[in-house]
Design an enzyme around this catalytic site. Structure first.
Site, PDB file in Angstrom:
ATOM      1  CG  HIS A 165      -2.181  -1.059   1.125  1.00  0.00           C
ATOM      2  ND1 HIS A 165      -3.462  -0.518   0.799  1.00  0.00           N
ATOM      3  CD2 HIS A 165      -1.939  -2.492   1.277  1.00  0.00           C
ATOM      4  CE1 HIS A 165      -4.143  -1.835   0.740  1.00  0.00           C
ATOM      5  NE2 HIS A 165      -3.229  -2.978   1.106  1.00  0.00           N
ATOM      6  CG  ASP A 377       0.068   9.461   0.788  1.00  0.00           C
ATOM      7  OD1 ASP A 377       0.113   8.125   1.095  1.00  0.00           O
ATOM      8  OD2 ASP A 377      -0.689  10.455   1.125  1.00  0.00           O
TER       9      ASP A 377
HETATM   10  C1  GDG Z   1      -2.310   4.023   3.540  1.00  0.00           C
HETATM   11  C2  GDG Z   1      -1.038   4.683   2.464  1.00  0.00           C
HETATM   12  C3  GDG Z   1      -2.880   4.617   0.652  1.00  0.00           C
HETATM   13  C4  GDG Z   1      -8.478   9.978   8.206  1.00  0.00           C
HETATM   14  N1  GDG Z   1      -8.743  10.959   9.268  1.00  0.00           N
HETATM   15  C5  GDG Z   1      -9.949  10.515   9.646  1.00  0.00           C
HETATM   16  C6  GDG Z   1     -10.432   9.702   8.920  1.00  0.00           C
HETATM   17  N2  GDG Z   1      -9.411   9.416   7.868  1.00  0.00           N
HETATM   18  C7  GDG Z   1      -9.494   8.195   6.655  1.00  0.00           C
HETATM   19  C8  GDG Z   1      -9.365   9.108   5.392  1.00  0.00           C
HETATM   20  C9  GDG Z   1      -8.955   7.866   4.665  1.00  0.00           C
HETATM   21  C10 GDG Z   1      -7.945   7.232   5.511  1.00  0.00           C
HETATM   22  O1  GDG Z   1      -8.310   7.569   6.620  1.00  0.00           O
HETATM   23  C11 GDG Z   1      -6.541   7.607   5.115  1.00  0.00           C
HETATM   24  O2  GDG Z   1      -5.971   7.255   3.839  1.00  0.00           O
HETATM   25  P1  GDG Z   1      -5.046   7.652   3.154  1.00  0.00           P
HETATM   26  O3  GDG Z   1      -4.841   7.019   1.746  1.00  0.00           O
HETATM   27  O4  GDG Z   1      -5.074   9.147   2.906  1.00  0.00           O
HETATM   28  O5  GDG Z   1      -3.527   7.472   3.932  1.00  0.00           O
HETATM   29  P2  GDG Z   1      -2.901   6.300   5.069  1.00  0.00           P
HETATM   30  O6  GDG Z   1      -3.545   6.278   6.164  1.00  0.00           O
HETATM   31  O7  GDG Z   1      -1.634   6.755   5.243  1.00  0.00           O
HETATM   32  O8  GDG Z   1      -3.000   4.871   4.077  1.00  0.00           O
HETATM   33  C12 GDG Z   1      -1.836   5.666   1.383  1.00  0.00           C
HETATM   34  C13 GDG Z   1      -3.668   3.774   1.546  1.00  0.00           C
HETATM   35  O9  GDG Z   1      -2.967   3.191   2.626  1.00  0.00           O
HETATM   36  C14 GDG Z   1      -4.456   2.730   0.880  1.00  0.00           C
HETATM   37  O10 GDG Z   1      -3.780   1.894   0.202  1.00  0.00           O
HETATM   38  O11 GDG Z   1      -3.398   5.368   0.049  1.00  0.00           O
HETATM   39  O12 GDG Z   1      -0.755   5.837   0.485  1.00  0.00           O
HETATM   40  O13 GDG Z   1      -0.170   5.696   3.220  1.00  0.00           O
HETATM   41  O14 GDG Z   1      -9.834   7.200   4.043  1.00  0.00           O
HETATM   42  O15 GDG Z   1     -10.799   9.462   5.220  1.00  0.00           O
HETATM   43  N3  GDG Z   1     -11.732   8.807   8.697  1.00  0.00           N
HETATM   44  C15 GDG Z   1     -12.531   9.314   9.714  1.00  0.00           C
HETATM   45  N4  GDG Z   1     -12.195  10.159  10.460  1.00  0.00           N
HETATM   46  C16 GDG Z   1     -10.927  10.895  10.731  1.00  0.00           C
HETATM   47  O16 GDG Z   1     -10.641  11.728  11.495  1.00  0.00           O
HETATM   48  N5  GDG Z   1     -13.732   8.603   9.672  1.00  0.00           N
END
Ligand code: GDG
Length: 478
Positions: A165, A377
């Protein structure tokens, strides 16, 4: 041996549930944690007789396997010491910073590595015990890099997939890892290795040649000799979100009303900028704040009253780099509001909290521009969620070229977050963009995300895994 065996087994660091309490008999009580991976895989799990192997999220808690929402969940136990060494240490103190281009310095400790290998073996054994003859096993992410080979050694009958990921770094960086050969060989236990971007797959193929002495041809890696000779396929499968689900949530009248209320509560500014990230040094939160500070100071925003809402959800708080980052970010926010706020007005609304999904959707709808300024990322799902939420075809996405999402979301305003002047220009451009152009870009972005949702991601990966090593070698469509 479990009484029943499964044709499809997912292996991930975490189970898709959170412990929410204990029953009267002292048994743990779980609730499904919403997330893209669960949304994508739950239907496959239900239709294909699936099991999910993972850690339940608290120390010394394994308990028996149980069924939840039509999925068979198999907890893997981790002691407090293992959480420290395998999870906080090797996974998040070594591999995470190394794979994100050493934005923070990785630490190399042999006892972290030993714990990592031991815990990976436990996951592999748990998965092997659930899998039926010839089953498909899908291993997820950087916490479990050794599981594919450990699994293959025990169960050569299985079809094994691995998805990374996070980014896979260039060899000059990856080669720092004292255990680089074992990591590459661990992953090469899979038949299909998926990455977010083509460049990640290319970096991995190079690591196969350099660290493991493997030969590669195109996106195929040849491993083993004689009878044991196999081919492993490495290719991009960009992950996505439950786009329709997100759009439906953001279309809920209560969410739309809440978005309007957010604007009022912020003092009815001329423009709202939004950042949503786990509080992680890879996300470029400091760079974003510095950029906004300069915009306020040099008057580039004119007489517009602009606020930045920064959701920084708590993350990995026991890892030192994360505790340090929190201190730095909070210092910057405090100074910025101290220097530029007035009574009843503050430019940065910093929220070190987690919010329910409907509140997140309301924030996305309220934001005139979404700032995704990650320094590195894998994908960045927030960028895709923002797009999916904008059923009004409005709003501008400012997106770092260092996020995997930049390979797909071409109509975003792309930025290099290290280039403060360039990012300032992009924000000014976003806030001044004519409505017709905002609409044109957002419609194209929405189409992309709707057509390439997480269900398609899972279908493409599992399809390629079944077909063997040939499908899906083309560039992700633009
Ligand atoms: C890893 C990789 C890759 C965040 N704060 C809250 C909340 N979130 C949710 C967001 C989003 C998720 O968490 C974060 O996903 P990201 O993709 O932005 O980042 P990582 O956590 O670093 O994820 C990344 C991912 O895996 C999938 O393969 O895209 O690059 O680093 O869904 O909305 N959700 C809620 N409250 C929050 O305060 N409900």
């Amino acid at each position: 041996m479990p009484s029943q065996l499964y044709d499809f087994v997912v292996v991930a660091n975490r189970l898709p549930v959170d412990k929410v309490g204990t029953t009267d008999d002292g048994e743990p009580l779980y609730e499904t944690s919403p997330g893209g991976l669960v949304t994508a895989l739950a239907p496959v799990m239900r239709s294909q007789h699936g099991a999910w192997v993972g850690w339940a999220g608290a120390p010394d808690e394994a308990g028996d396997a149980f069924d939840s929402d039509g999925m068979h969940l198999v907890p893997v136990e981790l002691s407090a010491q293992e959480i420290e060494d395998y999870y906080e240490g090797m996974a998040n103190g070594t591999l995470w910073p190394l794979f994100h281009d050493v934005i923070a310095a990785p630490e190399y400790h042999r006892h972290w590595w030993d714990a990592y290998a031991k815990v990976n073996r436990r996951f592999a054994e748990a998965a092997a015990a659930q899998a039926a003859e010839g089953a498909t096993v899908w291993v997820q992410d950087y916490q479990l890099l050794l599981v594919p080979m450990m699994l293959r050694e025990q169960r050569p009958d299985l079809r094994i997939g691995f998805f990374n990921h996070i980014p896979f770094p260039g060899y000059e960086i990856f080669s720092q890892l004292p255990w680089r050969k074992r990591v590459v060989e661990g992953v090469l236990g899979a038949d299909l290795v998926g990455f977010q971007r083509r460049s990640d797959a290319t970096n991995f193929l190079r690591a196969c040649r350099r660290a493991a002495g493997a030969t590669t041809r195109g996106s195929h890696v040849h491993v083993g000799h004689g009878e044991g000779r196999r081919t492993v396929h490495a290719a991009p499968f960009p992950i996505s979100i439950d786009a329709r689900g997100f759009e439906a949530l953001a279309s809920d009248p209560a969410v739309i009303e809440r978005a309007a209320q957010v604007r009022t509560e912020l003092g009815d500014p001329d423009a709202i900028l939004l950042g949503v990230d786990r509080l992680d040094y890879t996300k470029g939160i400091r760079h974003r704040l510095s950029t906004f500070k300069e915009l306020l100071e040099d008057g580039a925003l004119g007489d517009k009253r602009v606020v930045l809402v920064q959701v920084a959800s708590p993350s990995r708080e026991r890892v030192k780099a994360y505790a340090d980052l929190r201190d730095e970010v909070e210092l910057i926010v405090g100074r910025l509001n101290g220097d530029h706020g007035t009574v009843g007005w503050q430019p940065v609304h910093y929220l070190h909290q987690s919010f329910p999904r409907d509140e997140m959707a309301a924030l996305y709808l309220a934001a005139d521009a979404m700032l995704v300024t990650a320094l590195r990322d894998g994908m960045n799902l927030v960028a895709k969620e923002y797009v999916a939420a904008r059923h009004d075809d409005d709003g501008v996405l400012v997106l770092s070229e260092f996020a995997g999402a930049a390979d797909e979301l071409h109509q975003a305003v792309l930025v290099n977050p290290h280039d403060i002047d360039g990012t300032k220009g992009a924000i000014v451009e976003a806030l001044g963009m004519p409505k017709a152009e905002r609409r044109r870009r957002m419609r194209a972005l929405r189409r992309r995300v709707r057509e390439h949702d997480v269900e398609r991601w899972a279908r493409d990966f599992l399809g390629a895994l079944q077909d063997g090593a040939h499908a899906h070698d083309e560039e992700p469509a633009g």
